[in-house]
Design a protein around this motif. Structure first.
Motif, PDB file in Angstrom:
ATOM      1  N   ASP A 175      33.613  46.969  35.863  1.00 54.41           N
ATOM      2  CA  ASP A 175      34.043  45.805  35.100  1.00 54.41           C
ATOM      3  C   ASP A 175      33.022  45.455  34.041  1.00 54.41           C
ATOM      4  OD1 ASP A 175      36.533  45.169  36.299  1.00 54.41           O
ATOM      5  OD2 ASP A 175      35.407  44.732  38.111  1.00 54.41           O
ATOM      6  N   ARG A 217      33.283  48.079  31.174  1.00 55.89           N
ATOM      7  CA  ARG A 217      34.464  47.980  30.326  1.00 55.89           C
ATOM      8  C   ARG A 217      34.534  46.665  29.562  1.00 55.89           C
ATOM      9  NH1 ARG A 217      36.451  51.423  34.161  1.00 55.89           N
ATOM     10  NH2 ARG A 217      37.054  49.811  35.608  1.00 55.89           N
ATOM     11  N   SER A 238      41.545  46.095  33.891  1.00 55.00           N
ATOM     12  CA  SER A 238      40.320  45.671  33.202  1.00 55.00           C
ATOM     13  C   SER A 238      40.410  45.952  31.700  1.00 55.00           C
ATOM     14  CB  SER A 238      39.094  46.388  33.778  1.00 55.00           C
ATOM     15  OG  SER A 238      38.899  46.009  35.119  1.00 55.00           O
ATOM     16  N   GLU A 247      41.624  39.009  37.317  1.00 55.42           N
ATOM     17  CA  GLU A 247      42.078  40.375  37.582  1.00 55.42           C
ATOM     18  C   GLU A 247      41.962  40.648  39.075  1.00 55.42           C
ATOM     19  OE1 GLU A 247      39.790  43.572  35.764  1.00 55.42           O
ATOM     20  OE2 GLU A 247      40.507  44.957  37.313  1.00 55.42           O
TER      21      GLU A 247
HETATM   22 MG   LIG Z   1      39.387  46.818  37.034  1.00 53.81          MG
END
Ligand SMILES: [Mg+2]
Ligand SMILES: Nc1nc2c(ncn2[C@@H]2O[C@H](COP(=O)(O)OP(=O)(O)OP(=O)(O)O)[C@@H](O)[C@H]2O)c(=O)[nH]1
Length: 318
Positions: A100, A103, A64, A149
């Motif tokens: 997520d 970040r 991430s 991701e």
């Molecule tokens: Mg992640």
């Protein structure tokens, strides 16, 4: 949503890049809702333009953080970007993965960035079918870059990451030490390797390890570059992006981008056919008629193969 006006509106809003519409359609695709089928089909001719990058690695490898940095790098060129964070182990969905959000929140107010988490809701096969559709929604919404991701823990996740044009495999110092179940699988799908957390001891050893493994795995037309990064500090991100662009140029130059995309579409069609056949099998192998047939098998009147033939007709010889 079955009505024509509704579908036309959703298609137009997606093409215009309307975030709410895209988010809603991804939810529908994720839950396997039949309403999405018509819209996704109508948008299909608009797809095939985005370049997709899969980012896969062990839990906590820094995927991430790297994705966040790549978003910033792509935005510097002025391009828009769509991001799917696929977490097959999470029971949450609809952007509910807090990590997520936290970040990547730097980009939360940037209209050129669309970030969305996808989870399983308990059916992995469903996710494998839903992710390519969600990627195409972002593609249709005009995002020239789509990043995915995914945590590299099992075969399905590997398949999801492999369904991108460029697959980035993220490892950390010390990666070579432990026995990892899908190490070979990750080696096989990597187009670019990242040794992230290069601020920790063992980064050079991890790079040497990867080089050695690549040598052992024999000749290849594209040798995956190994990029060292400290994602938290933004170190090595330009090199990572250059490596992605180099792989892209390589694929475009020799026509293998088209070939790979075609092969993936063939896989997707095959998976859809299989899913439908499985549903048809469930439908046909239940209910009173089926029970009666099984009773005849149990009474030794007919054998199981004859029972199958009585449902399907005689087997086709290839
Ligand atoms: Mg992640
Ligand atoms: N020291 C160091 N820490 C890092 C680096 N990159 C990421 N981290 C930290 O590692 C932790 C995990 O980072 P994430 O980016 O969430 O990793 P992830 O692979 O997305 O994790 P999951 O999605 O949970 O599998 C966070 O605390 C990051 O701040 C790095 O280069 N160096």
């Amino acid at each position: 949503m079955g009505d024509r006006v509704g579908v036309t509106r959703l298609v137009a809003d997606t093409i215009a890049g309307d975030r709410g519409t895209v988010a809603r359609l991804i939810s529908l695709v994720e839950s396997g809702a039949p309403e999405a089928v018509e819209v996704v089909a109508a948008l299909y001719p608009r797809t095939g333009r985005a370049y997709t990058v899969g980012i896969i690695g062990a839990p906590g490898a820094g995927k991430s953080t790297l994705t966040d940095q790549l978003i910033a790098r792509i935005r510097r060129d002025g391009d828009e970007v769509g991001v799917l964070a696929v977490d097959p182990t999470s029971p949450f969905t609809g952007g509910a993965i807090l990590g997520d959000r936290v970040r990547m929140q730097d980009h939360a107010t940037d209209p050129g960035v669309f970030i969305r988490s996808m989870a399983t809701r308990g059916h992995l096969g469903g996710l494998a079918l839903a992710v390519p559709q969600a990627m195409r929604l972002l593609d249709a919404a005009g995002k020239p870059w789509v990043l995915i991701e995914t945590v590299g823990v099992g075969q399905v996740e590997v398949e999801i990451a492999d369904a991108a044009d460029t697959t980035v495999v993220v490892v950390n110092p010390g990666w070579g030490d432990g026995v990892q179940a899908n190490k070979a699988g990750l080696l096989e799908i990597a187009d670019v390797f990242v040794v992230n957390k290069a601020d920790r001891p063992g980064g050079d050893a991890a790079t040497r390890d990867l080089l050695q493994m690549l040598e052992l795995s024999g000749e290849r037309a594209w040798v995956p570059p190994i990029v060292s990064t400290i994602a938290t500090e933004g170190t090595g991100i330009d090199e990572l992006f250059e490596a992605i662009l180099a792989h892209r140029s390589f694929l475009e130059a020799d026509g293998s981008l088209d070939r790979r995309r075609r092969a993936r579409l063939a896989d997707e069609v095959r998976a859809l056919v299989l899913a439908r056949l499985a549903a048809q099998t469930d439908a046909v192998c239940s209910g009173p008629e089926f029970d009666a047939l099984v009773a005849r098998v149990a009474d030794r009147e007919i054998d199981p193969a004859a029972a199958a033939t009585s449902i399907l007709g005689p087997p086709r010889t290839p």
